[in-house]
Design an enzyme around this catalytic site. Structure first.
Site, short mmCIF file in Angstrom:
data_model
loop_
_atom_site.label_atom_id
_atom_site.label_comp_id
_atom_site.label_asym_id
_atom_site.label_seq_id
_atom_site.Cartn_x
_atom_site.Cartn_y
_atom_site.Cartn_z
N VAL A 77 0.86 -1.19 0.00
CA VAL A 77 0.00 0.00 0.00
C VAL A 77 0.90 1.24 0.00
O VAL A 77 1.81 1.34 0.83
CB VAL A 77 -0.91 0.01 1.26
CG1 VAL A 77 -1.84 1.22 1.24
CG2 VAL A 77 -1.69 -1.28 1.37
N CYS A 78 0.65 2.16 -0.92
CA CYS A 78 1.47 3.38 -0.97
C CYS A 78 1.28 4.18 0.32
O CYS A 78 0.16 4.57 0.67
CB CYS A 78 1.09 4.24 -2.16
SG CYS A 78 1.93 5.85 -2.14
N ILE A 79 2.36 4.43 1.00
CA ILE A 79 2.27 5.08 2.31
C ILE A 79 1.77 6.52 2.20
O ILE A 79 0.94 6.96 3.01
CB ILE A 79 3.63 4.98 3.06
CG1 ILE A 79 3.49 5.54 4.48
CG2 ILE A 79 4.74 5.68 2.32
CD1 ILE A 79 4.65 5.19 5.38
#
Lengths: 130, 121
Positions: A77-79
């Site tokens: 998941v893109c932070i």
């Protein structure tokens, strides 16, 4: 063939997550390898462990989790996209002074570099955006 | 691992249309930071991201033009837009930021037919 998925649609708002899941199972059923799924843009909401749809509806977060458990598919998941939208792990929550968190393993908060690495590792990266 | 590391990032959404433009540009910047040669193609409403002198969005929304302006610092100097899109939107090239190259239909087709990684936003 090695596949990767990029999911950018929000659960229950857009068909993208359902389509991506069906595609994932079709790819695996045909003997291909699914290396990982990267959640970006509104797709980060797929990782929220607080999503609570009615019992007769598919819980998308649980469906992704099952995909990881059964087929060892990485769920990244893109932070930046996640934190901006209130999707946050315990360690990030404490770092930012929040009392609650809603993301845990097998989902992993990671950088966009992971998306590019996934694209380079796979023969095909398929986007599910809306 | 692919042989071609020439990443094509396609922007299809106007500024302030959700967060598509910002997050698309972020992906392009990270690609460049990872040493990939990045080309940006602005299609449809995405071409509006290139308008010079555009303002910030609704109160509190961050402007995207400063990010467009600093792409060159990351060695992203291939900014393309199909000429047909400029015609459709009645956008003269002078209304856009410096360094934009319009492409013919044939050139756009050629971009897509090359074997390269593509990300769509």
């Amino acid at each position: 063939m090695d596949y990767g998925l990029l999911v950018m649609g929000a659960p229950y708002s857009q068909p993208a997550p359902h389509s991506a899941l069906r595609f994932a199972h079709a790819v695996l059923a045909r003997g291909h390898r699914l290396v990982g799924v990267f959640f970006y843009h509104d797709g980060v909401h797929n990782a929220s462990m607080l999503m609570t749809p009615p019992q007769d509806e598919l819980n998308l977060r649980d469906a992704w989790k099952a995909l990881h458990k059964e087929h060892d598919v990485a769920l990244d998941v893109c932070i930046a996209a996640a934190l901006r939208r209130g999707v946050i792990s315990q360690s990030e929550a404490s770092r930012h002074g929040h009392d609650a968190f809603n993301l845990e393993a097998p989902f992993e908060l990671t950088g966009l570099g992971q998306l590019l690495t996934l694209q380079q590792r796979c023969d095909r990266l398929i986007t599910f955006a809306s | 691992m692919r042989e071609s590391e020439d990443l094509l990032v396609i922007i299809r959404h106007a500024p302030h249309d959700s967060n598509w433009l910002r997050e698309g540009l972020d992906a392009a910047l990270v690609g460049a930071a990872f040493g990939q040669s990045v080309r940006l193609l602005f299609m449809g409403q995405g071409a509006l991201a290139l308008c010079r002198e555009q303002q910030a969005g609704a109160p509190g929304q961050k402007a995207s033009l400063p990010t467009i302006d600093m792409l060159e610092m990351y060695d992203i100097d291939q900014l393309n837009v199909p000429q047909r899109v400029l015609d459709d939107l009645k956008l003269p090239l002078e209304a856009l930021v410096d360094g934009v190259t319009p492409l013919s239909e044939r050139q756009v087709k050629a971009l897509f037919s090359q074997n390269r990684p593509i990300l769509n936003f």
